[in-house]
Enzyme design. Structure first.
Site, PDB file in Angstrom:
ATOM      1  N   THR A 125      55.220  33.212  18.989  1.00  0.00           N
ATOM      2  CA  THR A 125      56.206  34.256  18.718  1.00  0.00           C
ATOM      3  C   THR A 125      56.280  34.595  17.229  1.00  0.00           C
ATOM      4  O   THR A 125      55.983  33.745  16.376  1.00  0.00           O
ATOM      5  CB  THR A 125      57.596  33.776  19.200  1.00  0.00           C
ATOM      6  OG1 THR A 125      58.595  34.673  18.720  1.00  0.00           O
ATOM      7  CG2 THR A 125      57.938  32.387  18.692  1.00  0.00           C
ATOM      8  N   ASP A 126      56.757  35.796  16.938  1.00  0.00           N
ATOM      9  CA  ASP A 126      56.958  36.178  15.526  1.00  0.00           C
ATOM     10  C   ASP A 126      58.062  35.348  14.863  1.00  0.00           C
ATOM     11  O   ASP A 126      58.130  35.262  13.630  1.00  0.00           O
ATOM     12  CB  ASP A 126      57.270  37.676  15.401  1.00  0.00           C
ATOM     13  CG  ASP A 126      58.510  38.145  16.165  1.00  0.00           C
ATOM     14  OD1 ASP A 126      59.189  37.312  16.809  1.00  0.00           O
ATOM     15  OD2 ASP A 126      58.799  39.364  16.123  1.00  0.00           O
ATOM     16  N   GLU A 127      58.922  34.726  15.690  1.00  0.00           N
ATOM     17  CA  GLU A 127      60.072  34.009  15.102  1.00  0.00           C
ATOM     18  C   GLU A 127      59.655  32.795  14.289  1.00  0.00           C
ATOM     19  O   GLU A 127      60.453  32.255  13.525  1.00  0.00           O
ATOM     20  CB  GLU A 127      61.049  33.592  16.209  1.00  0.00           C
ATOM     21  CG  GLU A 127      61.582  34.781  16.962  1.00  0.00           C
ATOM     22  CD  GLU A 127      62.916  34.539  17.662  1.00  0.00           C
ATOM     23  OE1 GLU A 127      63.572  33.526  17.396  1.00  0.00           O
ATOM     24  OE2 GLU A 127      63.275  35.406  18.476  1.00  0.00           O
ATOM     25  N   TYR A 151      64.941  27.084  18.574  1.00  0.00           N
ATOM     26  CA  TYR A 151      63.873  27.666  19.404  1.00  0.00           C
ATOM     27  C   TYR A 151      62.637  27.949  18.555  1.00  0.00           C
ATOM     28  O   TYR A 151      61.519  27.529  18.887  1.00  0.00           O
ATOM     29  CB  TYR A 151      64.358  28.962  20.068  1.00  0.00           C
ATOM     30  CG  TYR A 151      63.220  29.845  20.533  1.00  0.00           C
ATOM     31  CD1 TYR A 151      62.419  29.475  21.608  1.00  0.00           C
ATOM     32  CD2 TYR A 151      62.918  31.044  19.869  1.00  0.00           C
ATOM     33  CE1 TYR A 151      61.353  30.271  22.026  1.00  0.00           C
ATOM     34  CE2 TYR A 151      61.863  31.846  20.273  1.00  0.00           C
ATOM     35  CZ  TYR A 151      61.081  31.462  21.354  1.00  0.00           C
ATOM     36  OH  TYR A 151      60.018  32.251  21.749  1.00  0.00           O
ATOM     37  N   LYS A 155      58.769  26.303  18.600  1.00  0.00           N
ATOM     38  CA  LYS A 155      57.544  27.087  18.785  1.00  0.00           C
ATOM     39  C   LYS A 155      56.587  26.875  17.610  1.00  0.00           C
ATOM     40  O   LYS A 155      55.373  26.798  17.793  1.00  0.00           O
ATOM     41  CB  LYS A 155      57.882  28.581  18.930  1.00  0.00           C
ATOM     42  CG  LYS A 155      58.644  28.944  20.188  1.00  0.00           C
ATOM     43  CD  LYS A 155      57.872  28.718  21.473  1.00  0.00           C
ATOM     44  CE  LYS A 155      56.720  29.688  21.653  1.00  0.00           C
ATOM     45  NZ  LYS A 155      56.055  29.494  22.984  1.00  0.00           N
TER      46      LYS A 155
HETATM   47  P1  NAD Z   1      61.177  33.029  30.126  1.00  0.00           P
HETATM   48  O1  NAD Z   1      62.282  32.138  29.694  1.00  0.00           O
HETATM   49  O2  NAD Z   1      61.472  34.277  30.868  1.00  0.00           O
HETATM   50  O3  NAD Z   1      60.166  32.187  31.039  1.00  0.00           O
HETATM   51  C1  NAD Z   1      59.746  30.896  30.703  1.00  0.00           C
HETATM   52  C2  NAD Z   1      59.183  30.227  31.957  1.00  0.00           C
HETATM   53  O4  NAD Z   1      58.704  28.917  31.577  1.00  0.00           O
HETATM   54  C3  NAD Z   1      60.212  30.027  33.067  1.00  0.00           C
HETATM   55  O5  NAD Z   1      59.692  30.472  34.292  1.00  0.00           O
HETATM   56  C4  NAD Z   1      60.454  28.530  33.074  1.00  0.00           C
HETATM   57  O6  NAD Z   1      60.776  28.025  34.360  1.00  0.00           O
HETATM   58  C5  NAD Z   1      59.114  27.999  32.584  1.00  0.00           C
HETATM   59  N1  NAD Z   1      59.194  26.665  31.978  1.00  0.00           N
HETATM   60  C6  NAD Z   1      60.035  26.261  30.991  1.00  0.00           C
HETATM   61  N2  NAD Z   1      59.813  24.956  30.715  1.00  0.00           N
HETATM   62  C7  NAD Z   1      58.824  24.541  31.546  1.00  0.00           C
HETATM   63  C8  NAD Z   1      58.166  23.296  31.756  1.00  0.00           C
HETATM   64  N3  NAD Z   1      58.496  22.210  31.060  1.00  0.00           N
HETATM   65  N4  NAD Z   1      57.180  23.232  32.684  1.00  0.00           N
HETATM   66  C9  NAD Z   1      56.836  24.321  33.401  1.00  0.00           C
HETATM   67  N5  NAD Z   1      57.440  25.521  33.258  1.00  0.00           N
HETATM   68  C10 NAD Z   1      58.418  25.629  32.343  1.00  0.00           C
HETATM   69  O7  NAD Z   1      60.333  33.312  28.819  1.00  0.00           O
HETATM   70  P2  NAD Z   1      59.463  34.586  28.410  1.00  0.00           P
HETATM   71  O8  NAD Z   1      60.320  35.533  27.700  1.00  0.00           O
HETATM   72  O9  NAD Z   1      58.675  35.027  29.574  1.00  0.00           O
HETATM   73  O10 NAD Z   1      58.507  33.915  27.324  1.00  0.00           O
HETATM   74  C11 NAD Z   1      57.248  33.375  27.712  1.00  0.00           C
HETATM   75  C12 NAD Z   1      56.531  32.868  26.473  1.00  0.00           C
HETATM   76  O11 NAD Z   1      56.354  33.930  25.550  1.00  0.00           O
HETATM   77  C13 NAD Z   1      57.298  31.783  25.729  1.00  0.00           C
HETATM   78  O12 NAD Z   1      56.369  30.848  25.241  1.00  0.00           O
HETATM   79  C14 NAD Z   1      57.958  32.529  24.579  1.00  0.00           C
HETATM   80  O13 NAD Z   1      58.163  31.676  23.487  1.00  0.00           O
HETATM   81  C15 NAD Z   1      56.905  33.575  24.291  1.00  0.00           C
HETATM   82  N6  NAD Z   1      57.378  34.829  23.680  1.00  0.00           N
HETATM   83  C16 NAD Z   1      58.406  35.529  24.248  1.00  0.00           C
HETATM   84  C17 NAD Z   1      58.780  36.750  23.689  1.00  0.00           C
HETATM   85  C18 NAD Z   1      59.902  37.578  24.291  1.00  0.00           C
HETATM   86  O14 NAD Z   1      60.284  38.572  23.701  1.00  0.00           O
HETATM   87  N7  NAD Z   1      60.431  37.230  25.457  1.00  0.00           N
HETATM   88  C19 NAD Z   1      58.125  37.225  22.555  1.00  0.00           C
HETATM   89  C20 NAD Z   1      57.090  36.479  22.002  1.00  0.00           C
HETATM   90  C21 NAD Z   1      56.705  35.289  22.582  1.00  0.00           C
HETATM   91  O1  DAU Z   2      60.824  37.946  18.568  1.00  0.00           O
HETATM   92  C1  DAU Z   2      60.327  37.329  19.705  1.00  0.00           C
HETATM   93  C2  DAU Z   2      61.451  36.605  20.397  1.00  0.00           C
HETATM   94  O2  DAU Z   2      62.284  37.599  20.949  1.00  0.00           O
HETATM   95  C3  DAU Z   2      60.986  35.634  21.459  1.00  0.00           C
HETATM   96  O3  DAU Z   2      60.229  34.613  20.856  1.00  0.00           O
HETATM   97  C4  DAU Z   2      62.186  35.036  22.201  1.00  0.00           C
HETATM   98  O4  DAU Z   2      61.742  34.213  23.259  1.00  0.00           O
HETATM   99  C5  DAU Z   2      63.015  36.163  22.749  1.00  0.00           C
HETATM  100  O5  DAU Z   2      64.182  35.627  23.367  1.00  0.00           O
HETATM  101  C6  DAU Z   2      63.416  37.140  21.655  1.00  0.00           C
HETATM  102  O6  DAU Z   2      64.352  36.539  20.732  1.00  0.00           O
HETATM  103  P1  DAU Z   2      65.615  37.362  20.160  1.00  0.00           P
HETATM  104  O7  DAU Z   2      66.636  36.408  19.742  1.00  0.00           O
HETATM  105  O8  DAU Z   2      65.151  38.385  19.187  1.00  0.00           O
HETATM  106  O9  DAU Z   2      66.013  38.146  21.526  1.00  0.00           O
HETATM  107  P2  DAU Z   2      67.422  38.456  22.208  1.00  0.00           P
HETATM  108  O10 DAU Z   2      67.149  39.387  23.328  1.00  0.00           O
HETATM  109  O11 DAU Z   2      68.178  37.219  22.491  1.00  0.00           O
HETATM  110  O12 DAU Z   2      68.192  39.232  21.071  1.00  0.00           O
HETATM  111  C7  DAU Z   2      67.653  40.422  20.491  1.00  0.00           C
HETATM  112  C8  DAU Z   2      68.600  40.855  19.408  1.00  0.00           C
HETATM  113  O13 DAU Z   2      69.818  41.297  20.006  1.00  0.00           O
HETATM  114  C9  DAU Z   2      68.987  39.751  18.450  1.00  0.00           C
HETATM  115  O14 DAU Z   2      69.138  40.291  17.141  1.00  0.00           O
HETATM  116  C10 DAU Z   2      70.340  39.267  18.970  1.00  0.00           C
HETATM  117  C11 DAU Z   2      70.936  40.535  19.547  1.00  0.00           C
HETATM  118  N1  DAU Z   2      71.823  40.338  20.686  1.00  0.00           N
HETATM  119  C12 DAU Z   2      71.371  39.604  21.740  1.00  0.00           C
HETATM  120  C13 DAU Z   2      72.174  39.392  22.845  1.00  0.00           C
HETATM  121  C14 DAU Z   2      71.673  38.557  24.006  1.00  0.00           C
HETATM  122  C15 DAU Z   2      73.089  40.915  20.710  1.00  0.00           C
HETATM  123  O15 DAU Z   2      73.491  41.596  19.764  1.00  0.00           O
HETATM  124  N2  DAU Z   2      73.883  40.711  21.801  1.00  0.00           N
HETATM  125  C16 DAU Z   2      73.487  39.951  22.869  1.00  0.00           C
HETATM  126  O16 DAU Z   2      74.270  39.779  23.843  1.00  0.00           O
END
Ligand code: NAD
Ligand code: DAU
Length: 340
Positions: A125-127, A151, A155
């Protein structure tokens, strides 16, 4: 070709599995997911009866379970999506993040090495890069790691374990670091699906702090397209940023959703800010574009309305998540079959 996908019942992982079965029917998938609160088997309903997709409910941090899995299959690649993914949850309790994200990654690296899996892709992730000021240049792959939430720290730790596996053991690994994803099947705790669902139900839309934090949004299909591109063509040991050059302040995203849903801005409720809230993310993905020839296919101007439309059309999907009914569906099928 047979691949292991982890976390394939979550948001990005299930989109990846569905896309891969659609676009690469010659690629068989073993999909391992622990089905945490974020895993939803209903995402994969359309694959019932598909012999090219095998679902296994198991924990990637459980070495015995993973040893059995790698013993039963010969994998041509590992795509490691599984993780605890929500920043707010990591602030409340970091322990599952350490276990699932760090230990889980090391177990998979060990098993992939022991079984000579030719390619391993880590979804990051970019985070991991921390936060940017308003005028700072976007993150590149050489930006120092400076994670700010538990988190993000978990990562970054996982990325460093992958780096060590490449350096010490000569493993053929690649790391992708993507910006904020949006699209169908996203768990409605994340900003975009939460705001859509609340707006549709006429509930308040909680905006953290002043709402001026900036995120760089990319459609999940573009992310997954880039994941395959890096798997196919990335340099061994390479790190690739993925982004769509699409920075938006949160409040503008929220207002755009309200306008799309046809609800008024009076639903916006400013609430206490997230502790340690990163102010801005922005990705420079020129390496991916120039070295590997990738580009994103969707603009936010098209993708956001299409996503709102998906949640409108699939109200049953997110209502079953919000009510908890989705858990009954998978517990009935897999509740007694933990482990491999
Ligand atoms: P999500 O939370 O929707 O899904 C995560 C999945 O992983 C779930 O189905 C959960 O059951 C499974 N999981 C968690 N722990 C596990 C374990 N120990 N064994 C097996 N399965 C397990 O997450 P997402 O948003 O789909 O993110 C997927 C990946 O992409 C993550 O690695 C996250 O860090 C990365 N990522 C997410 C974003 C985003 O914006 N959502 C952006 C960049 C990178
Ligand atoms: O940047 C990549 C990441 O993006 C991934 O690695 C993470 O898994 C994913 O959860 C996401 O992280 P963020 O913290 O950026 O996403 P989130 O949707 O939780 O929040 C997006 C932005 O919105 C953040 O600045 C917090 C804000 N927010 C979020 C929620 C849930 C609000 O203002 N109100 C809210 O209720």
């Amino acid at each position: 070709m047979k691949i292991l996908v982890t976390g394939g019942a979550g948001f990005i992982g299930s989109n990846f599995v569905l896309r891969t079965r659609r676009q690469r029917p010659d690629v068989d998938i073993v999909n391992v997911d622990i089905l945490s609160y974020a895993g939803n088997l209903e995402n994969l309903k359309s694959l019932e009866g598909d012999k090219g997709h095998v679902f296994v409910r198991a924990d990637v941090a459980d070495r015995d379970a993973m040893e059995r899995l790698f013993g039963e299959h010969t994998f041509d690649g590992v795509f490691h999506f599984a993780a605890e993914s929500h920043v707010d949850r990591s602030i409340l309790d970091a322990s599952p993040f350490v276990r699932n994200n760090i230990q889980g990654t090391q177990v998979l690296l060990d098993l992939a090495r022991a079984h000579a899996v030719p390619r391993y892709l880590q979804v990051s992730t970019d985070e991991v890069y921390g936060t940017l000021g308003p005028g700072d240049p976007a993150f590149t792959e050489t930006t120092p790691l400076a994670p700010n939430s538990p988190y993000a720290a978990s990562k970054a730790a996982a990325d460093l374990l992958v780096r060590a596996a490449v350096h010490t053991h000569g493993m053929n690994c690649v790391i992708t670091r993507c910006s904020n994803n949006y699209g169908p099947l996203q768990f409605p705790e994340k900003l975009i699906p939460l705001m859509i669902a609340n707006a549709l139900e006429g509930k308040p839309l909680p905006v953290y702090g002043d709402g001026m934090q900036v995120r760089d949004w990319i459609h999940v299909e573009d992310h997954n397209d880039a994941v395959w591109c890096v798997f196919d063509k990335g340099q061994p040991g390479g790190v690739y940023n993925i982004g769509a050059e699409n920075e938006w302040p949160n409040i503008d995203v929220v207002k755009a959703i309200l306008s799309e849903v046809g609800k008024g801005e009076d639903l916006i409720q400013y609430v206490t800010d997230r502790p340690g809230h990163d102010r801005r993310y922005a990705m420079d993905s020129s390496l991916l574009r120039e070295e590997l020839g990738w580009s994103s296919a969707r603009t936010f101007e098209e993708g956001l309305p299409a996503t709102v439309a998906w949640y409108l059309e699939h109200r049953d999907w997110w209502e079953r998540v919000r009510s908890g009914a989705y858990r009954a569906y998978y517990e009935a099928q897999y509740g007694q079959r933990m482990g491999v």
